[in-house]
Design a protein around this motif. Structure first.
Motif, short mmCIF file in Angstrom:
data_model
loop_
_atom_site.label_atom_id
_atom_site.label_comp_id
_atom_site.label_asym_id
_atom_site.label_seq_id
_atom_site.Cartn_x
_atom_site.Cartn_y
_atom_site.Cartn_z
N TYR A 137 0.84 -1.19 -0.02
CA TYR A 137 0.16 0.08 -0.01
C TYR A 137 0.83 0.99 -0.04
N ASP A 138 0.54 2.02 -0.81
CA ASP A 138 1.60 3.31 -1.20
C ASP A 138 1.24 4.42 0.02
N ARG A 139 2.13 4.26 0.95
CA ARG A 139 1.85 5.02 2.10
C ARG A 139 3.01 5.20 3.05
N PRO A 140 3.50 6.30 3.50
CA PRO A 140 4.74 6.59 4.15
C PRO A 140 5.07 5.39 5.09
N GLY A 141 6.16 4.91 5.27
CA GLY A 141 6.74 4.04 6.20
C GLY A 141 6.62 2.49 5.83
N ASN A 142 5.57 2.20 4.78
CA ASN A 142 5.57 0.78 4.15
C ASN A 142 6.89 0.09 3.69
N LEU A 143 7.30 1.12 2.74
CA LEU A 143 8.79 0.73 2.24
C LEU A 143 9.72 0.29 3.23
N GLY A 144 9.80 1.16 4.43
CA GLY A 144 10.61 0.98 5.42
C GLY A 144 10.44 -0.12 6.36
N LYS A 145 8.97 -0.74 6.50
CA LYS A 145 8.66 -1.82 7.14
C LYS A 145 9.17 -3.10 6.25
N LEU A 146 9.03 -3.06 4.79
CA LEU A 146 9.52 -3.98 4.07
C LEU A 146 10.75 -4.36 4.24
N ILE A 147 11.76 -3.12 3.85
CA ILE A 147 13.12 -3.43 4.02
C ILE A 147 13.63 -3.70 5.60
N GLN A 148 12.93 -3.58 6.42
CA GLN A 148 13.29 -3.91 8.02
C GLN A 148 13.18 -5.39 8.06
N ASP A 149 11.99 -5.90 7.26
CA ASP A 149 11.67 -7.25 7.49
C ASP A 149 12.69 -8.08 6.91
#
Length: 266
Positions: A202-214
């Motif tokens: 979902y294109d919202r702030p923080g989601n890309l960071g969550k994926l990278i962190q995972d």
């Protein structure tokens, strides 16, 4: 031939020539001088000059020593020639082993291979790439595809020579840096040590960071991120993230795939 006629030059065939064969036969003499107890010698085959000389020399001095030839599966001109008992002409030359991509073996070479070589086998492109990666990583040798073909026969277990003393002729390192880079990346992908994952988030702030962190928590090393909002068929509120990840091995890659695919980034 025009240059030959105009300048009065002599054309020397690169492999179908007795003197060329004799010169390459000195490799067989060198092998026996350093490893008199060798049980088998594995040699790449293109036109057949290299293996003709080596096989002749070895069989004269140590007839019990096996000599195996290895061709690229995409252009098995010598193997086809042996089957039909005359030189065969191949049209397909698409192989990483360009040094042995020869359409037609030499007439003299075919006869010598028939007389002195025990078996001719083929290896496919992925097996050659795997051998190139192994030689670079484990032995610190930059080897072209043609040179790695002999070792590919061992690594892929096309030849079972357990408990025997074996010499693989690694016949060259003529490969440019760009091709070497492409070859090694493909080999890493084949081994599951370099993977690409596409994840729709979902294109919202923080989601890309969550994926990278995972991915980081799974100890995958991200070396490239591609963030695409305009993929055909993608919902306007979503984006497709392509990750290129270095992994330890196939098991590690599988764990990353399975874990990330179960998560939702909403």
């Amino acid at each position: 031939l025009d240059i030959k006629e105009k300048q009065g030059l002599t054309v020397i065939h690169p492999f179908d020539d007795e003197d060329v064969i004799a010169g390459q036969g000195t490799i067989g003499l060198e092998i026996l001088s350093e490893h008199a107890d060798v049980d088998a010698v594995i040699v790449p085959i293109g036109g057949g000059g290299l293996i003709s000389g080596i096989a002749f020399a070895i069989k004269q001095l140590k007839p019990k020593c096996k000599v195996y030839g290895v061709e690229a599966e995409n252009i098995p001109s010598m193997q086809a020639s042996l089957r039909q008992d005359e030189t065969a002409v191949m049209s397909h030359l698409d192989t990483i082993a360009d040094g042995i991509a020869v359409k037609k073996p030499g007439i003299k070479n075919l006869k010598m291979v028939k007389d002195y070589v025990d078996e001719v086998i083929t290896v496919n492109e992925d097996e050659i790439l795997d051998a190139m990666l192994y030689l670079l990583e484990k032995n610190h040798l930059v080897v072209e595809g043609a040179g790695a073909a002999s070792f590919a026969a061992i690594l892929s277990k096309k030849l079972e020579l357990k408990d025997q003393k074996v010499v693989c002729v690694i016949s060259g390192g003529n490969i440019d840096v760009e091709m070497l880079n492409r070859a090694m990346n493909k080999a890493l992908i084949n081994r599951g040590r370099l993977i690409e994952i596409g994840v729709e988030i979902y294109d919202r702030p923080g989601n890309l960071g969550k994926l990278i962190q995972d991915v980081a928590m799974l100890k995958g090393n991200i070396i490239q991120v591609d963030h695409n909002r305009y993929q055909t068929g993608l919902h306007v509120n979503r984006t497709l993230v392509q990750l290129l990840i270095e992994t330890i091995n196939e098991e590690h890659a599988k764990r990353i795939y399975e874990t990330i695919s179960k998560k939702e980034y909403v």
